[in-house]
Structures are given as structure tokens and as C-alpha cells.
Motif scaffolding. Sequence first.
Motif, PDB file in Angstrom:
ATOM      1  N   ARG A 185       0.806  -1.226   0.000  1.00 56.27           N
ATOM      2  CA  ARG A 185       0.000   0.000   0.000  1.00 56.27           C
ATOM      3  C   ARG A 185       0.839   1.276   0.000  1.00 56.27           C
ATOM      4  O   ARG A 185       0.419   2.303  -0.545  1.00 56.27           O
ATOM      5  N   ASP A 186       2.022   1.222   0.636  1.00 52.83           N
ATOM      6  CA  ASP A 186       2.885   2.414   0.692  1.00 52.83           C
ATOM      7  C   ASP A 186       3.925   2.416  -0.426  1.00 52.83           C
ATOM      8  O   ASP A 186       4.930   3.132  -0.350  1.00 52.83           O
ATOM      9  N   LEU A 187       3.690   1.603  -1.456  1.00 51.47           N
ATOM     10  CA  LEU A 187       4.560   1.471  -2.638  1.00 51.47           C
ATOM     11  C   LEU A 187       5.870   0.735  -2.353  1.00 51.47           C
ATOM     12  O   LEU A 187       6.768   0.719  -3.209  1.00 51.47           O
ATOM     13  N   THR A 188       5.994   0.112  -1.189  1.00 53.60           N
ATOM     14  CA  THR A 188       7.179  -0.694  -0.906  1.00 53.60           C
ATOM     15  C   THR A 188       7.109  -2.008  -1.675  1.00 53.60           C
ATOM     16  O   THR A 188       6.061  -2.657  -1.723  1.00 53.60           O
ATOM     17  N   LEU A 189       8.219  -2.388  -2.272  1.00 59.85           N
ATOM     18  CA  LEU A 189       8.275  -3.647  -3.005  1.00 59.85           C
ATOM     19  C   LEU A 189       8.477  -4.798  -2.023  1.00 59.85           C
ATOM     20  O   LEU A 189       9.461  -4.846  -1.299  1.00 59.85           O
ATOM     21  N   LYS A 190       7.523  -5.720  -2.020  1.00 59.97           N
ATOM     22  CA  LYS A 190       7.573  -6.862  -1.111  1.00 59.97           C
ATOM     23  C   LYS A 190       8.041  -8.134  -1.814  1.00 59.97           C
ATOM     24  O   LYS A 190       8.366  -9.125  -1.154  1.00 59.97           O
ATOM     25  N   TYR A 191       8.037  -8.120  -3.126  1.00 55.37           N
ATOM     26  CA  TYR A 191       8.476  -9.276  -3.908  1.00 55.37           C
ATOM     27  C   TYR A 191       8.999  -8.767  -5.236  1.00 55.37           C
ATOM     28  O   TYR A 191       8.394  -7.871  -5.849  1.00 55.37           O
ATOM     29  N   VAL A 192      10.126  -9.325  -5.672  1.00 51.67           N
ATOM     30  CA  VAL A 192      10.736  -8.916  -6.938  1.00 51.67           C
ATOM     31  C   VAL A 192      11.213 -10.160  -7.676  1.00 51.67           C
ATOM     32  O   VAL A 192      11.931 -10.993  -7.112  1.00 51.67           O
ATOM     33  N   PHE A 193      10.793 -10.289  -8.919  1.00 55.09           N
ATOM     34  CA  PHE A 193      11.271 -11.384  -9.763  1.00 55.09           C
ATOM     35  C   PHE A 193      11.479 -10.848 -11.166  1.00 55.09           C
ATOM     36  O   PHE A 193      10.529 -10.405 -11.816  1.00 55.09           O
ATOM     37  N   GLY A 194      12.715 -10.870 -11.635  1.00 56.48           N
ATOM     38  CA  GLY A 194      13.013 -10.445 -12.995  1.00 56.48           C
ATOM     39  C   GLY A 194      14.221 -11.187 -13.511  1.00 56.48           C
ATOM     40  O   GLY A 194      15.260 -11.207 -12.852  1.00 56.48           O
ATOM     41  N   LYS A 195      14.084 -11.837 -14.658  1.00 57.39           N
ATOM     42  CA  LYS A 195      15.160 -12.643 -15.211  1.00 57.39           C
ATOM     43  C   LYS A 195      15.419 -12.281 -16.669  1.00 57.39           C
ATOM     44  O   LYS A 195      14.491 -12.073 -17.443  1.00 57.39           O
ATOM     45  N   ALA A 196      16.708 -12.254 -17.028  1.00 61.57           N
ATOM     46  CA  ALA A 196      17.078 -11.976 -18.408  1.00 61.57           C
ATOM     47  C   ALA A 196      16.627 -13.094 -19.345  1.00 61.57           C
ATOM     48  O   ALA A 196      16.361 -12.847 -20.526  1.00 61.57           O
ATOM     49  N   ASP A 197      16.546 -14.312 -18.829  1.00 58.16           N
ATOM     50  CA  ASP A 197      16.036 -15.438 -19.608  1.00 58.16           C
ATOM     51  C   ASP A 197      14.509 -15.361 -19.603  1.00 58.16           C
ATOM     52  O   ASP A 197      13.872 -15.603 -18.581  1.00 58.16           O
ATOM     53  N   TYR A 198      13.937 -15.053 -20.750  1.00 57.10           N
ATOM     54  CA  TYR A 198      12.490 -14.795 -20.809  1.00 57.10           C
ATOM     55  C   TYR A 198      11.645 -16.032 -20.518  1.00 57.10           C
ATOM     56  O   TYR A 198      10.433 -15.925 -20.332  1.00 57.10           O
ATOM     57  N   ASN A 199      12.276 -17.207 -20.473  1.00 63.55           N
ATOM     58  CA  ASN A 199      11.533 -18.424 -20.137  1.00 63.55           C
ATOM     59  C   ASN A 199      11.311 -18.576 -18.632  1.00 63.55           C
ATOM     60  O   ASN A 199      10.548 -19.444 -18.210  1.00 63.55           O
ATOM     61  N   GLN A 200      11.972 -17.747 -17.851  1.00 71.14           N
ATOM     62  CA  GLN A 200      11.812 -17.807 -16.402  1.00 71.14           C
ATOM     63  C   GLN A 200      10.804 -16.749 -15.962  1.00 71.14           C
ATOM     64  O   GLN A 200      10.990 -15.560 -16.226  1.00 71.14           O
ATOM     65  N   ARG A 201       9.750 -17.194 -15.290  1.00 75.72           N
ATOM     66  CA  ARG A 201       8.679 -16.302 -14.855  1.00 75.72           C
ATOM     67  C   ARG A 201       8.349 -16.553 -13.384  1.00 75.72           C
ATOM     68  O   ARG A 201       8.586 -17.641 -12.845  1.00 75.72           O
ATOM     69  N   ALA A 202       7.774 -15.547 -12.759  1.00 74.81           N
ATOM     70  CA  ALA A 202       7.382 -15.663 -11.354  1.00 74.81           C
ATOM     71  C   ALA A 202       6.271 -16.692 -11.204  1.00 74.81           C
ATOM     72  O   ALA A 202       5.341 -16.723 -12.012  1.00 74.81           O
ATOM     73  N   GLU A 203       6.374 -17.523 -10.172  1.00 71.98           N
ATOM     74  CA  GLU A 203       5.347 -18.518  -9.893  1.00 71.98           C
ATOM     75  C   GLU A 203       4.239 -17.902  -9.033  1.00 71.98           C
ATOM     76  O   GLU A 203       4.529 -17.322  -7.988  1.00 71.98           O
ATOM     77  N   PRO A 204       2.983 -18.011  -9.457  1.00 74.91           N
ATOM     78  CA  PRO A 204       1.875 -17.491  -8.655  1.00 74.91           C
ATOM     79  C   PRO A 204       1.862 -18.006  -7.218  1.00 74.91           C
ATOM     80  O   PRO A 204       1.495 -17.264  -6.311  1.00 74.91           O
ATOM     81  N   ASP A 205       2.264 -19.245  -7.004  1.00 72.01           N
ATOM     82  CA  ASP A 205       2.288 -19.775  -5.628  1.00 72.01           C
ATOM     83  C   ASP A 205       3.270 -18.999  -4.760  1.00 72.01           C
ATOM     84  O   ASP A 205       3.014 -18.766  -3.570  1.00 72.01           O
ATOM     85  N   ASP A 206       4.396 -18.577  -5.358  1.00 72.03           N
ATOM     86  CA  ASP A 206       5.369 -17.773  -4.605  1.00 72.03           C
ATOM     87  C   ASP A 206       4.790 -16.404  -4.267  1.00 72.03           C
ATOM     88  O   ASP A 206       5.024 -15.854  -3.187  1.00 72.03           O
ATOM     89  N   ILE A 207       4.068 -15.849  -5.234  1.00 73.31           N
ATOM     90  CA  ILE A 207       3.425 -14.543  -5.025  1.00 73.31           C
ATOM     91  C   ILE A 207       2.404 -14.636  -3.882  1.00 73.31           C
ATOM     92  O   ILE A 207       2.350 -13.762  -3.007  1.00 73.31           O
ATOM     93  N   ILE A 208       1.634 -15.693  -3.881  1.00 76.82           N
ATOM     94  CA  ILE A 208       0.605 -15.876  -2.838  1.00 76.82           C
ATOM     95  C   ILE A 208       1.234 -16.001  -1.455  1.00 76.82           C
ATOM     96  O   ILE A 208       0.711 -15.473  -0.466  1.00 76.82           O
ATOM     97  N   GLU A 209       2.393 -16.649  -1.366  1.00 75.22           N
ATOM     98  CA  GLU A 209       3.077 -16.763  -0.069  1.00 75.22           C
ATOM     99  C   GLU A 209       3.443 -15.384   0.456  1.00 75.22           C
ATOM    100  O   GLU A 209       3.394 -15.143   1.660  1.00 75.22           O
ATOM    101  N   VAL A 210       3.803 -14.477  -0.436  1.00 72.22           N
ATOM    102  CA  VAL A 210       4.112 -13.096  -0.030  1.00 72.22           C
ATOM    103  C   VAL A 210       2.848 -12.384   0.405  1.00 72.22           C
ATOM    104  O   VAL A 210       2.818 -11.686   1.418  1.00 72.22           O
ATOM    105  N   LEU A 211       1.766 -12.553  -0.343  1.00 72.36           N
ATOM    106  CA  LEU A 211       0.509 -11.892  -0.040  1.00 72.36           C
ATOM    107  C   LEU A 211      -0.022 -12.326   1.331  1.00 72.36           C
ATOM    108  O   LEU A 211      -0.648 -11.533   2.040  1.00 72.36           O
ATOM    109  N   LYS A 212       0.217 -13.560   1.694  1.00 69.05           N
ATOM    110  CA  LYS A 212      -0.261 -14.072   2.977  1.00 69.05           C
ATOM    111  C   LYS A 212       0.318 -13.296   4.147  1.00 69.05           C
ATOM    112  O   LYS A 212      -0.297 -13.213   5.233  1.00 69.05           O
TER     113      LYS A 212
END
Length: 214
Positions: A185-212
Motif C-alpha cells: 500500500r505504501d509502494l514498498t516492493l515486497k516481492y521482486v522477480f526479474g530474469k534476463a532469460d524470458y523463459n523464467q517467470r514468477a510462480e503465482p504460488d510464490d506470489i501468494i506466499e508473499v501476499l499471505k
Amino acid sequence: MSLKEKIEALKQESAGKIPEDAKKVMQRATEDLVKSGIEENIPKIGSKAYDFTLQNFDGTEITLSEETQKGPVILSFYRGGWCPVCNLELNYLQSRLSDFQNYGANLIAVSPELPEYANETVERHNIKFPVLYDTDNKVAAKYGLVFKLPDDLVEIYEKFGLDVAKHNGNDKFEIPIPATFVVDRDLTLKYVFGKADYNQRAEPDDIIEVLKKL
């Protein structure tokens, strides 16, 4: 099936359709991008997200800081609807949208693709979340994600019928590396995933663990 498994299945399916010389060009481009150190430019967890206002595919404007007042925002940068892996990711994210919303989170996708093409992507995958137009990658650049496609890779893409210039509305051939952020809510980044290999993407399950934890 995880997103990683779906991407791997897509790679196996398309492997036989891509000539060996094209595979070598694509592999070398990915390796060079990894070596470039672009991932080091991405904001770190705990830093503040860059606020922005961008046009949704339907013409409305969306401001990140206004959206975070409603709850955490999952911010997903993708290359464009011409990218098969991006399409797979968007479709998968849509399938998990209700899971994100159960934790009070909103999902926003961003690409340099013209709204008319973004709209095609939205309709094709029945997307129910905003897909924003980042003109000339101005916002993606603030997140350290932008790079220029090498000429030999552009030639390969064009042989495959992937017209990046047409989709982006310019001939810069600049795109973002795929990246996903969870913005509090205060614009703080709580999760970051970025890869130069475009085949690598963030897993929704990992995102949900952060949201919890928010």
C-alpha cells in the motif's frame, strides 16, 4: 501444473519447429543478455516502486499509487502478445486471479504493446485485469528492465512472423525483460522477480506466499 512446467511443455512442443541456426541465435541472445548484468538494475525488495499513470487497453487511465490504496498490487511486465511465453503467462495469471483477489490483491500487466494489440491479447485469453500501454517502455525503464533486441534476433523473429516494431508502434526494438513485483500500500516492493532469460517467470504460488504475510 506449475507455470514453470507449462513453459517447459511449450518449449518441448515448439523445439522441433525451430531451425537449429535460429535456436543458436536465440540462445546466444539470451546468454548475452544474462551476461550484460541487466538483472542488477532491477529494484530490490524493500525499495519503493516507481509510481506511474498509464492507459489501460480500453482507454482508461490507471495510477499505481491509487490502485495500492485498494490493496497490494501484483505488477507484471511482459514483452508483448507476439511472445508465446508471455501469452502463456498471462493466461496462467488469469487462471489464478481469484486466488490473488482472495488476499485482497489486484493484478496489473504492463507492456510496450499498442492498445489495439493488447486488446487482442485480452480478448484471446479472456483477461479480466488491466493491461497497460507503456509507451516506448518509459515506465519499464524506470524499473531497469529495458534492452534492445539484437539485429540477428530481430531477423529471426521477423521470419517467424513476429513483428515487434508493428506491435510497439516504433522501430526501436526495445522490450522489457519479464518481471513481476508485489507492491504494498505504501509502494514498498515486497516481492521482486526479474530474469534476463524470458523463459523464467514468477510462480503465482510464490506470489501468494508473499501476499499471505501482508
